[in-house]
Motif scaffolding. Sequence first.
Motif, PDB file in Angstrom:
ATOM      1  N   PRO A 126      26.588   0.940  62.898  1.00 55.52           N
ATOM      2  CA  PRO A 126      26.769   0.218  61.632  1.00 55.52           C
ATOM      3  C   PRO A 126      25.765  -0.913  61.481  1.00 55.52           C
ATOM      4  CG  PRO A 126      28.451  -0.434  63.202  1.00 55.52           C
ATOM      5  CD  PRO A 126      27.713   0.711  63.825  1.00 55.52           C
ATOM      6  N   ASP A 127      25.469  -1.246  60.252  1.00 53.66           N
ATOM      7  CA  ASP A 127      24.507  -2.310  59.972  1.00 53.66           C
ATOM      8  C   ASP A 127      25.240  -3.627  59.744  1.00 53.66           C
ATOM      9  OD1 ASP A 127      22.117  -3.541  59.555  1.00 53.66           O
ATOM     10  OD2 ASP A 127      21.789  -2.716  57.547  1.00 53.66           O
ATOM     11  N   HIS A 128      24.534  -4.732  59.981  1.00 56.85           N
ATOM     12  CA  HIS A 128      25.058  -6.068  59.694  1.00 56.85           C
ATOM     13  C   HIS A 128      23.920  -6.903  59.130  1.00 56.85           C
ATOM     14  CE1 HIS A 128      28.985  -5.562  61.599  1.00 56.85           C
ATOM     15  NE2 HIS A 128      28.356  -4.913  62.568  1.00 56.85           N
ATOM     16  N   PRO A 129      24.225  -7.828  58.253  1.00 56.99           N
ATOM     17  CA  PRO A 129      23.156  -8.643  57.660  1.00 56.99           C
ATOM     18  C   PRO A 129      22.642  -9.697  58.625  1.00 56.99           C
ATOM     19  CG  PRO A 129      25.284  -9.379  56.862  1.00 56.99           C
ATOM     20  CD  PRO A 129      25.543  -8.136  57.682  1.00 56.99           C
ATOM     21  N   GLY A 130      21.429 -10.146  58.390  1.00 56.83           N
ATOM     22  CA  GLY A 130      20.901 -11.302  59.096  1.00 56.83           C
ATOM     23  C   GLY A 130      21.268 -12.566  58.332  1.00 56.83           C
ATOM     24  N   GLN A 131      20.492 -13.606  58.558  1.00 55.22           N
ATOM     25  CA  GLN A 131      20.730 -14.872  57.848  1.00 55.22           C
ATOM     26  C   GLN A 131      20.417 -14.709  56.368  1.00 55.22           C
ATOM     27  OE1 GLN A 131      21.689 -18.194  58.938  1.00 55.22           O
ATOM     28  NE2 GLN A 131      21.878 -18.255  56.715  1.00 55.22           N
ATOM     29  N   GLU A 132      21.333 -15.153  55.520  1.00 58.62           N
ATOM     30  CA  GLU A 132      21.100 -15.075  54.089  1.00 58.62           C
ATOM     31  C   GLU A 132      19.947 -15.992  53.699  1.00 58.62           C
ATOM     32  OE1 GLU A 132      24.641 -15.982  52.021  1.00 58.62           O
ATOM     33  OE2 GLU A 132      25.801 -14.326  52.882  1.00 58.62           O
ATOM     34  N   PRO A 133      19.155 -15.599  52.691  1.00 54.50           N
ATOM     35  CA  PRO A 133      18.059 -16.471  52.229  1.00 54.50           C
ATOM     36  C   PRO A 133      18.596 -17.831  51.810  1.00 54.50           C
ATOM     37  CG  PRO A 133      17.868 -14.280  51.262  1.00 54.50           C
ATOM     38  CD  PRO A 133      19.196 -14.327  51.962  1.00 54.50           C
ATOM     39  N   ARG A 164      20.396  -6.323  60.934  1.00 54.57           N
ATOM     40  CA  ARG A 164      20.445  -6.075  62.375  1.00 54.57           C
ATOM     41  C   ARG A 164      20.023  -4.661  62.754  1.00 54.57           C
ATOM     42  NH1 ARG A 164      19.682 -10.696  64.317  1.00 54.57           N
ATOM     43  NH2 ARG A 164      18.526 -10.613  62.369  1.00 54.57           N
ATOM     44  N   LYS A 165      20.403  -3.675  61.982  1.00 54.07           N
ATOM     45  CA  LYS A 165      20.052  -2.293  62.308  1.00 54.07           C
ATOM     46  C   LYS A 165      18.549  -2.073  62.214  1.00 54.07           C
ATOM     47  CE  LYS A 165      21.564   2.426  61.256  1.00 54.07           C
ATOM     48  NZ  LYS A 165      22.609   3.211  60.552  1.00 54.07           N
ATOM     49  N   ARG A 166      17.956  -2.613  61.183  1.00 54.56           N
ATOM     50  CA  ARG A 166      16.506  -2.514  61.026  1.00 54.56           C
ATOM     51  C   ARG A 166      15.793  -3.163  62.198  1.00 54.56           C
ATOM     52  NH1 ARG A 166      13.237  -6.155  56.629  1.00 54.56           N
ATOM     53  NH2 ARG A 166      11.106  -5.552  57.208  1.00 54.56           N
ATOM     54  N   LEU A 167      16.299  -4.289  62.642  1.00 53.31           N
ATOM     55  CA  LEU A 167      15.670  -5.002  63.744  1.00 53.31           C
ATOM     56  C   LEU A 167      15.787  -4.225  65.049  1.00 53.31           C
ATOM     57  CD1 LEU A 167      14.226  -7.609  64.478  1.00 53.31           C
ATOM     58  CD2 LEU A 167      16.450  -8.688  64.836  1.00 53.31           C
ATOM     59  N   LEU A 168      16.969  -3.634  65.287  1.00 55.97           N
ATOM     60  CA  LEU A 168      17.154  -2.831  66.497  1.00 55.97           C
ATOM     61  C   LEU A 168      16.248  -1.608  66.485  1.00 55.97           C
ATOM     62  CD1 LEU A 168      18.645  -2.307  69.138  1.00 55.97           C
ATOM     63  CD2 LEU A 168      20.465  -1.194  67.809  1.00 55.97           C
ATOM     64  N   LEU A 169      16.137  -0.947  65.347  1.00 59.02           N
ATOM     65  CA  LEU A 169      15.250   0.215  65.245  1.00 59.02           C
ATOM     66  C   LEU A 169      13.799  -0.180  65.516  1.00 59.02           C
ATOM     67  CD1 LEU A 169      16.782   1.965  62.097  1.00 59.02           C
ATOM     68  CD2 LEU A 169      16.735   2.889  64.435  1.00 59.02           C
ATOM     69  N   ALA A 170      13.383  -1.337  65.006  1.00 63.60           N
ATOM     70  CA  ALA A 170      12.008  -1.793  65.238  1.00 63.60           C
ATOM     71  C   ALA A 170      11.762  -2.068  66.712  1.00 63.60           C
ATOM     72  CB  ALA A 170      11.740  -3.052  64.412  1.00 63.60           C
ATOM     73  N   ALA A 171      12.735  -2.702  67.369  1.00 62.54           N
ATOM     74  CA  ALA A 171      12.578  -3.005  68.787  1.00 62.54           C
ATOM     75  C   ALA A 171      12.476  -1.731  69.617  1.00 62.54           C
ATOM     76  CB  ALA A 171      13.754  -3.856  69.269  1.00 62.54           C
ATOM     77  N   MET A 172      13.331  -0.750  69.335  1.00 63.08           N
ATOM     78  CA  MET A 172      13.303   0.490  70.122  1.00 63.08           C
ATOM     79  C   MET A 172      12.057   1.311  69.813  1.00 63.08           C
ATOM     80  SD  MET A 172      15.802  -0.353  71.821  1.00 63.08           S
ATOM     81  CE  MET A 172      15.531   0.980  72.990  1.00 63.08           C
ATOM     82  N   ALA A 173      11.570   1.252  68.576  1.00 65.05           N
ATOM     83  CA  ALA A 173      10.306   1.920  68.260  1.00 65.05           C
ATOM     84  C   ALA A 173       9.163   1.313  69.064  1.00 65.05           C
ATOM     85  CB  ALA A 173      10.017   1.825  66.763  1.00 65.05           C
ATOM     86  N   GLY A 174       9.245  -0.008  69.305  1.00 60.34           N
ATOM     87  CA  GLY A 174       8.246  -0.661  70.150  1.00 60.34           C
ATOM     88  C   GLY A 174       8.246  -0.098  71.562  1.00 60.34           C
ATOM     89  N   PHE A 175       9.437   0.197  72.099  1.00 60.84           N
ATOM     90  CA  PHE A 175       9.517   0.815  73.427  1.00 60.84           C
ATOM     91  C   PHE A 175       8.890   2.200  73.425  1.00 60.84           C
ATOM     92  CE2 PHE A 175      12.866  -2.323  74.314  1.00 60.84           C
ATOM     93  CZ  PHE A 175      12.487  -2.697  75.586  1.00 60.84           C
TER      94      PHE A 175
END
Length: 415
Positions: free
Chosen positions: A209-216, A97-108
Amino acid sequence: MPTLRTSAETAEATPTPTPHPTHSAPPQKLPLLALLALATAVFITSLTETLPAGLLPAMSADLGVSESATGQTVTVYAIGTALTAIPLTAATAGWRRKRLLLAAMAGFAAANTVTAVSSDYTLTMAARFVAGVAAGLAWALLAGYARRMAPAHLQGRAVAIAMAGIPVALSLGVPAGTFLGKVLSWQVAFLVMTGLTVGLLAWIAALVPDHPGQEPGGTRTPMAHTLRVPGVTPVLFVTLVFVLAHTVLYTYIATFLDELGMGGSTDLVLLVFGAASLVSIWIVGTLIQRGLRALTLGSVLLVGVAAAVLAVFSDTPALVYVAVTLWGLGWGGAPTLLQTAVGDAADAADAADAAQAMLVTLWNVAMAGGGVFGGILLGLVGTSSFPWTILLLLVPVLLVVAAARKHGFPVRNRV
Protein backbone atom coordinates in the motif's frame (compact mmCIF):
# COMPACT_ATOMS: atom_id res chain seq x y z
CA MET A 1 10.15 15.67 7.62
CA PRO A 2 7.20 13.45 6.63
CA THR A 3 4.54 13.26 9.28
CA LEU A 4 4.19 9.66 10.42
CA ARG A 5 0.64 9.25 11.64
CA THR A 6 0.08 5.96 13.38
CA SER A 7 -3.19 4.09 13.09
CA ALA A 8 -4.01 5.15 16.63
CA GLU A 9 -3.56 8.82 15.73
CA THR A 10 -5.71 8.40 12.62
CA ALA A 11 -8.41 6.76 14.68
CA GLU A 12 -8.40 9.71 17.07
CA ALA A 13 -8.79 12.14 14.20
CA THR A 14 -11.65 10.19 12.54
CA PRO A 15 -15.11 9.93 14.11
CA THR A 16 -15.98 6.40 15.14
CA PRO A 17 -18.96 5.17 13.08
CA THR A 18 -22.05 3.95 14.86
CA PRO A 19 -22.12 0.14 14.73
CA HIS A 20 -24.80 -1.28 12.44
CA PRO A 21 -26.73 -4.19 13.91
CA THR A 22 -26.14 -6.37 10.86
CA HIS A 23 -22.51 -5.45 10.15
CA SER A 24 -19.36 -5.75 12.24
CA ALA A 25 -16.13 -3.88 11.65
CA PRO A 26 -13.40 -6.06 10.10
CA PRO A 27 -10.61 -6.98 12.52
CA GLN A 28 -7.37 -5.05 12.18
CA LYS A 29 -4.69 -7.41 10.96
CA LEU A 30 -1.16 -7.14 9.70
CA PRO A 31 -0.82 -6.93 5.88
CA LEU A 32 1.48 -9.94 5.81
CA LEU A 33 2.26 -10.02 2.08
CA ALA A 34 3.14 -6.33 2.08
CA LEU A 35 5.35 -6.72 5.17
CA LEU A 36 7.09 -9.72 3.61
CA ALA A 37 7.86 -7.52 0.61
CA LEU A 38 9.55 -5.09 2.99
CA ALA A 39 11.41 -8.01 4.60
CA THR A 40 12.64 -9.00 1.14
CA ALA A 41 13.80 -5.43 0.57
CA VAL A 42 15.72 -5.62 3.88
CA PHE A 43 17.17 -8.99 2.77
CA ILE A 44 18.39 -7.53 -0.54
CA THR A 45 19.81 -4.46 1.18
CA SER A 46 21.72 -6.50 3.77
CA LEU A 47 22.95 -9.12 1.32
CA THR A 48 24.11 -6.56 -1.23
CA GLU A 49 26.28 -5.00 1.48
CA THR A 50 27.90 -8.22 2.71
CA LEU A 51 28.00 -10.39 -0.44
CA PRO A 52 31.54 -9.35 -1.52
CA ALA A 53 32.94 -10.78 1.74
CA GLY A 54 32.42 -14.33 0.47
CA LEU A 55 33.60 -13.56 -3.07
CA LEU A 56 36.79 -11.59 -2.44
CA PRO A 57 39.38 -13.94 -4.05
CA ALA A 58 37.49 -14.29 -7.33
CA MET A 59 36.51 -10.62 -7.48
CA SER A 60 40.05 -9.44 -6.79
CA ALA A 61 41.46 -11.70 -9.50
CA ASP A 62 39.01 -10.46 -12.13
CA LEU A 63 39.33 -6.80 -11.12
CA GLY A 64 43.12 -7.00 -11.00
CA VAL A 65 43.49 -5.66 -7.46
CA SER A 66 44.40 -7.13 -4.09
CA GLU A 67 41.86 -8.78 -1.80
CA SER A 68 42.35 -5.94 0.64
CA ALA A 69 41.41 -3.42 -2.06
CA THR A 70 38.43 -5.54 -3.08
CA GLY A 71 37.32 -5.60 0.54
CA GLN A 72 36.85 -1.85 0.32
CA THR A 73 33.76 -2.52 -1.80
CA VAL A 74 32.04 -3.17 1.54
CA THR A 75 33.51 -0.03 3.09
CA VAL A 76 32.48 2.27 0.21
CA TYR A 77 28.93 0.88 0.45
CA ALA A 78 28.76 1.85 4.14
CA ILE A 79 30.24 5.26 3.33
CA GLY A 80 27.59 5.85 0.65
CA THR A 81 24.87 5.06 3.17
CA ALA A 82 26.36 7.14 5.98
CA LEU A 83 26.93 10.22 3.81
CA THR A 84 23.56 10.34 2.09
CA ALA A 85 20.89 8.91 4.41
CA ILE A 86 20.15 12.20 6.16
CA PRO A 87 20.26 14.61 3.18
CA LEU A 88 18.31 12.25 0.91
CA THR A 89 15.66 11.70 3.54
CA ALA A 90 15.21 15.47 3.78
CA ALA A 91 15.22 15.93 0.00
CA THR A 92 12.57 13.25 -0.57
CA ALA A 93 10.35 14.18 2.37
CA GLY A 94 7.42 15.05 0.10
CA TRP A 95 7.60 11.90 -2.01
CA ARG A 96 4.91 9.28 -1.66
CA ARG A 97 6.34 6.32 0.24
CA LYS A 98 5.71 3.66 -2.41
CA ARG A 99 7.37 5.72 -5.11
CA LEU A 100 10.36 6.27 -2.87
CA LEU A 101 10.70 2.57 -2.05
CA LEU A 102 10.50 1.64 -5.73
CA ALA A 103 13.21 4.20 -6.55
CA ALA A 104 15.49 2.86 -3.84
CA MET A 105 15.11 -0.76 -4.97
CA ALA A 106 15.61 0.22 -8.61
CA GLY A 107 18.92 1.72 -7.46
CA PHE A 108 19.92 -1.70 -6.11
CA ALA A 109 19.01 -3.41 -9.38
CA ALA A 110 21.13 -0.95 -11.36
CA ALA A 111 24.10 -1.05 -8.97
CA ASN A 112 24.22 -4.85 -8.74
CA THR A 113 23.95 -5.16 -12.53
CA VAL A 114 26.87 -2.78 -13.07
CA THR A 115 28.89 -4.63 -10.41
CA ALA A 116 28.25 -7.93 -12.19
CA VAL A 117 29.35 -6.76 -15.64
CA SER A 118 32.18 -4.44 -14.61
CA SER A 119 35.81 -5.45 -15.07
CA ASP A 120 37.10 -2.06 -13.93
CA TYR A 121 37.82 -1.49 -10.23
CA THR A 122 36.88 2.21 -10.29
CA LEU A 123 33.53 1.51 -11.96
CA THR A 124 32.85 -1.29 -9.47
CA MET A 125 33.55 1.03 -6.55
CA ALA A 126 31.24 3.67 -8.06
CA ALA A 127 28.47 1.08 -8.41
CA ARG A 128 28.95 -0.02 -4.81
CA PHE A 129 28.73 3.59 -3.66
CA VAL A 130 25.43 3.95 -5.54
CA ALA A 131 24.19 0.78 -3.84
CA GLY A 132 25.09 2.36 -0.49
CA VAL A 133 23.15 5.50 -1.42
CA ALA A 134 20.11 3.35 -2.26
CA ALA A 135 20.55 1.58 1.07
CA GLY A 136 20.57 4.86 2.98
CA LEU A 137 17.29 5.82 1.33
CA ALA A 138 15.75 2.40 1.96
CA TRP A 139 16.86 2.01 5.58
CA ALA A 140 15.53 5.43 6.54
CA LEU A 141 12.19 4.47 4.99
CA LEU A 142 11.55 0.79 5.77
CA ALA A 143 10.90 0.79 9.52
CA GLY A 144 8.55 3.78 9.34
CA TYR A 145 6.79 2.24 6.34
CA ALA A 146 6.21 -1.00 8.25
CA ARG A 147 4.84 0.92 11.24
CA ARG A 148 2.39 2.83 9.06
CA MET A 149 0.99 -0.38 7.59
CA ALA A 150 -0.01 -1.75 10.99
CA PRO A 151 -2.61 -0.88 13.62
CA ALA A 152 -1.04 0.83 16.63
CA HIS A 153 -1.00 -2.26 18.84
CA LEU A 154 0.85 -4.30 16.17
CA GLN A 155 3.43 -1.77 14.98
CA GLY A 156 6.31 -3.41 16.82
CA ARG A 157 5.46 -6.78 15.33
CA ALA A 158 5.27 -5.23 11.86
CA VAL A 159 8.80 -3.83 12.21
CA ALA A 160 10.00 -7.23 13.47
CA ILE A 161 8.65 -8.95 10.35
CA ALA A 162 10.30 -6.40 8.08
CA MET A 163 13.63 -6.67 9.91
CA ALA A 164 13.64 -10.48 9.63
CA GLY A 165 15.45 -10.00 6.33
CA ILE A 166 18.68 -9.15 8.16
CA PRO A 167 19.45 -12.50 9.85
CA VAL A 168 18.15 -14.40 6.80
CA ALA A 169 20.63 -12.48 4.63
CA LEU A 170 23.53 -13.10 7.02
CA SER A 171 22.83 -16.76 7.83
CA LEU A 172 21.51 -18.01 4.48
CA GLY A 173 22.08 -15.35 1.84
CA VAL A 174 25.82 -14.91 2.24
CA PRO A 175 26.58 -18.69 2.24
CA ALA A 176 24.27 -19.16 -0.78
CA GLY A 177 25.91 -16.28 -2.65
CA THR A 178 29.35 -17.66 -1.82
CA PHE A 179 28.29 -21.09 -3.12
CA LEU A 180 27.03 -19.57 -6.37
CA GLY A 181 30.29 -17.70 -6.74
CA LYS A 182 32.31 -20.90 -6.37
CA VAL A 183 30.14 -23.11 -8.58
CA LEU A 184 29.39 -20.57 -11.33
CA SER A 185 30.98 -17.14 -10.88
CA TRP A 186 30.79 -14.11 -8.63
CA GLN A 187 29.16 -12.22 -11.48
CA VAL A 188 26.26 -14.69 -11.46
CA ALA A 189 25.79 -14.10 -7.73
CA PHE A 190 25.30 -10.37 -8.33
CA LEU A 191 23.04 -10.98 -11.35
CA VAL A 192 20.85 -13.21 -9.18
CA MET A 193 20.56 -10.26 -6.80
CA THR A 194 19.37 -8.14 -9.74
CA GLY A 195 16.79 -10.78 -10.66
CA LEU A 196 15.48 -10.88 -7.08
CA THR A 197 15.23 -7.10 -7.04
CA VAL A 198 13.30 -6.95 -10.32
CA GLY A 199 10.84 -9.49 -8.93
CA LEU A 200 10.55 -7.44 -5.75
CA LEU A 201 9.76 -4.29 -7.74
CA ALA A 202 6.77 -6.06 -9.26
CA TRP A 203 5.74 -7.35 -5.81
CA ILE A 204 5.89 -3.87 -4.30
CA ALA A 205 3.96 -2.34 -7.20
CA ALA A 206 1.19 -4.92 -6.89
CA LEU A 207 0.76 -5.50 -3.15
CA VAL A 208 2.39 -2.81 -1.01
CA PRO A 209 0.00 0.00 0.00
CA ASP A 210 1.02 3.59 -0.60
CA HIS A 211 1.29 6.37 1.98
CA PRO A 212 1.82 10.09 1.46
CA GLY A 213 4.97 11.98 2.33
CA GLN A 214 5.04 15.42 3.90
CA GLU A 215 2.28 17.64 2.58
CA PRO A 216 3.45 20.75 0.68
CA GLY A 217 3.90 23.57 3.13
CA GLY A 218 3.83 21.18 6.05
CA THR A 219 6.13 21.71 9.00
CA ARG A 220 9.34 19.67 8.78
CA THR A 221 11.43 19.00 11.79
CA PRO A 222 15.08 20.04 11.23
CA MET A 223 17.64 17.34 11.96
CA ALA A 224 19.25 19.40 14.73
CA HIS A 225 15.89 19.81 16.45
CA THR A 226 15.32 16.07 16.25
CA LEU A 227 18.24 15.52 18.60
CA ARG A 228 16.42 17.63 21.20
CA VAL A 229 13.35 15.39 21.13
CA PRO A 230 13.31 13.51 24.46
CA GLY A 231 14.56 9.96 24.04
CA VAL A 232 16.10 10.28 20.59
CA THR A 233 19.68 10.95 21.70
CA PRO A 234 19.86 7.96 24.12
CA VAL A 235 18.60 5.61 21.40
CA LEU A 236 21.12 6.96 18.89
CA PHE A 237 23.96 6.56 21.41
CA VAL A 238 22.95 2.98 22.14
CA THR A 239 22.76 2.29 18.39
CA LEU A 240 26.26 3.65 17.73
CA VAL A 241 28.04 1.80 20.55
CA PHE A 242 26.01 -1.44 20.45
CA VAL A 243 26.53 -1.85 16.69
CA LEU A 244 30.22 -1.00 17.10
CA ALA A 245 30.60 -3.73 19.74
CA HIS A 246 28.83 -6.31 17.58
CA THR A 247 30.75 -5.43 14.40
CA VAL A 248 34.19 -5.68 16.01
CA LEU A 249 33.73 -9.43 16.41
CA TYR A 250 31.33 -10.23 13.56
CA THR A 251 33.60 -8.70 10.90
CA TYR A 252 36.48 -10.93 11.99
CA ILE A 253 34.53 -13.99 13.11
CA ALA A 254 36.33 -16.25 10.62
CA THR A 255 39.72 -15.07 11.88
CA PHE A 256 38.60 -15.42 15.50
CA LEU A 257 37.42 -19.00 14.93
CA ASP A 258 40.56 -19.87 12.99
CA GLU A 259 42.67 -18.85 16.00
CA LEU A 260 40.57 -21.24 18.11
CA GLY A 261 41.14 -24.10 15.68
CA MET A 262 37.52 -23.90 14.49
CA GLY A 263 38.13 -22.26 11.14
CA GLY A 264 36.50 -25.18 9.31
CA SER A 265 33.28 -24.61 11.25
CA THR A 266 32.72 -20.96 10.32
CA ASP A 267 29.69 -21.74 8.14
CA LEU A 268 28.09 -23.80 10.91
CA VAL A 269 28.79 -21.13 13.51
CA LEU A 270 27.16 -18.48 11.30
CA LEU A 271 24.19 -20.78 10.73
CA VAL A 272 23.73 -21.19 14.49
CA PHE A 273 24.01 -17.43 14.91
CA GLY A 274 21.43 -16.83 12.19
CA ALA A 275 18.99 -19.41 13.57
CA ALA A 276 19.22 -17.86 17.04
CA SER A 277 18.71 -14.42 15.50
CA LEU A 278 15.49 -15.56 13.84
CA VAL A 279 14.24 -16.87 17.20
CA SER A 280 15.16 -13.50 18.70
CA ILE A 281 13.15 -11.64 16.07
CA TRP A 282 10.10 -13.83 16.75
CA ILE A 283 10.36 -13.17 20.50
CA VAL A 284 10.82 -9.44 19.98
CA GLY A 285 7.94 -9.25 17.53
CA THR A 286 5.65 -10.98 20.00
CA LEU A 287 6.56 -8.93 23.07
CA ILE A 288 7.90 -5.58 21.88
CA GLN A 289 4.73 -3.51 22.12
CA ARG A 290 4.65 -3.83 25.92
CA GLY A 291 8.20 -4.89 26.67
CA LEU A 292 10.58 -2.69 24.67
CA ARG A 293 12.65 -1.72 27.70
CA ALA A 294 12.97 -5.21 29.15
CA LEU A 295 13.78 -6.68 25.73
CA THR A 296 16.49 -4.09 25.09
CA LEU A 297 18.09 -4.69 28.48
CA GLY A 298 17.92 -8.43 27.83
CA SER A 299 19.46 -7.97 24.39
CA VAL A 300 22.48 -6.10 25.79
CA LEU A 301 22.91 -8.58 28.65
CA LEU A 302 22.74 -11.63 26.37
CA VAL A 303 25.43 -10.23 24.07
CA GLY A 304 27.49 -9.37 27.16
CA VAL A 305 27.18 -12.90 28.56
CA ALA A 306 28.14 -14.30 25.15
CA ALA A 307 31.24 -12.09 25.08
CA ALA A 308 32.17 -13.19 28.62
CA VAL A 309 31.89 -16.87 27.65
CA LEU A 310 34.08 -16.29 24.59
CA ALA A 311 36.59 -14.39 26.70
CA VAL A 312 36.97 -17.09 29.33
CA PHE A 313 35.91 -20.41 27.78
CA SER A 314 36.81 -20.07 24.10
CA ASP A 315 39.04 -23.15 24.30
CA THR A 316 35.92 -25.33 24.62
CA PRO A 317 34.12 -25.66 21.25
CA ALA A 318 30.78 -26.61 22.83
CA LEU A 319 30.81 -23.40 24.88
CA VAL A 320 31.70 -21.38 21.77
CA TYR A 321 28.46 -22.62 20.22
CA VAL A 322 26.60 -21.73 23.42
CA ALA A 323 28.09 -18.23 23.28
CA VAL A 324 27.18 -17.80 19.60
CA THR A 325 23.61 -18.90 20.37
CA LEU A 326 23.34 -16.32 23.15
CA TRP A 327 24.88 -13.72 20.84
CA GLY A 328 22.28 -14.41 18.16
CA LEU A 329 19.44 -14.35 20.70
CA GLY A 330 20.66 -10.99 21.95
CA TRP A 331 21.48 -9.41 18.63
CA GLY A 332 18.78 -10.67 16.25
CA GLY A 333 16.05 -8.40 17.55
CA ALA A 334 18.31 -5.38 18.11
CA PRO A 335 17.50 -3.62 14.80
CA THR A 336 13.79 -3.94 15.53
CA LEU A 337 14.19 -2.72 19.10
CA LEU A 338 16.30 0.29 18.19
CA GLN A 339 14.22 1.37 15.19
CA THR A 340 11.02 1.00 17.20
CA ALA A 341 12.51 2.93 20.13
CA VAL A 342 13.63 5.85 17.99
CA GLY A 343 10.32 5.84 16.11
CA ASP A 344 8.30 5.89 19.33
CA ALA A 345 10.44 8.69 20.76
CA ALA A 346 10.24 10.87 17.65
CA ASP A 347 6.62 10.26 16.64
CA ALA A 348 5.21 12.85 19.03
CA ALA A 349 7.37 15.56 17.43
CA ASP A 350 6.61 14.43 13.85
CA ALA A 351 10.33 13.68 13.50
CA ALA A 352 10.31 9.93 12.99
CA ASP A 353 11.83 9.96 9.48
CA ALA A 354 14.59 12.36 10.55
CA ALA A 355 15.37 10.18 13.56
CA GLN A 356 15.39 7.01 11.42
CA ALA A 357 17.80 8.66 8.98
CA MET A 358 20.13 9.55 11.86
CA LEU A 359 19.93 5.99 13.17
CA VAL A 360 20.78 4.59 9.72
CA THR A 361 23.75 6.96 9.44
CA LEU A 362 25.13 6.06 12.87
CA TRP A 363 24.52 2.37 12.24
CA ASN A 364 26.72 2.47 9.13
CA VAL A 365 29.33 4.66 10.82
CA ALA A 366 29.50 2.02 13.57
CA MET A 367 29.80 -0.79 11.01
CA ALA A 368 32.65 0.94 9.20
CA GLY A 369 34.25 1.88 12.53
CA GLY A 370 33.92 -1.66 13.85
CA GLY A 371 35.81 -3.02 10.87
CA VAL A 372 38.60 -0.48 11.26
CA PHE A 373 38.76 -0.76 15.07
CA GLY A 374 38.70 -4.54 14.92
CA GLY A 375 41.51 -4.52 12.37
CA ILE A 376 43.63 -2.33 14.64
CA LEU A 377 42.98 -4.63 17.61
CA LEU A 378 43.80 -7.65 15.47
CA GLY A 379 47.16 -6.18 14.49
CA LEU A 380 48.12 -4.91 17.93
CA VAL A 381 46.71 -7.47 20.35
CA GLY A 382 45.13 -10.34 18.43
CA THR A 383 41.67 -11.91 18.32
CA SER A 384 41.62 -12.63 22.07
CA SER A 385 40.97 -8.92 22.63
CA PHE A 386 37.63 -8.95 20.80
CA PRO A 387 35.38 -10.38 23.56
CA TRP A 388 36.92 -8.13 26.23
CA THR A 389 36.45 -5.10 23.97
CA ILE A 390 32.79 -5.98 23.51
CA LEU A 391 32.32 -6.21 27.27
CA LEU A 392 33.89 -2.78 27.79
CA LEU A 393 31.73 -1.19 25.08
CA LEU A 394 28.54 -2.72 26.46
CA VAL A 395 28.94 -1.12 29.89
CA PRO A 396 27.89 2.41 28.76
CA VAL A 397 25.21 0.89 26.53
CA LEU A 398 23.63 -0.87 29.49
CA LEU A 399 23.87 2.25 31.65
CA VAL A 400 22.19 4.47 29.04
CA VAL A 401 19.35 2.00 28.46
CA ALA A 402 18.83 1.70 32.21
CA ALA A 403 18.83 5.48 32.65
CA ALA A 404 16.40 6.21 29.79
CA ARG A 405 13.38 5.13 31.84
CA LYS A 406 11.07 7.97 30.81
CA HIS A 407 12.07 8.59 27.20
CA GLY A 408 13.91 6.34 24.76
CA PHE A 409 13.46 3.03 26.57
CA PRO A 410 10.44 3.80 28.75
CA VAL A 411 9.15 1.57 31.51
CA ARG A 412 5.79 1.48 29.76
CA ASN A 413 5.31 1.62 26.01
CA ARG A 414 2.54 3.61 24.51
CA VAL A 415 0.01 1.32 22.82
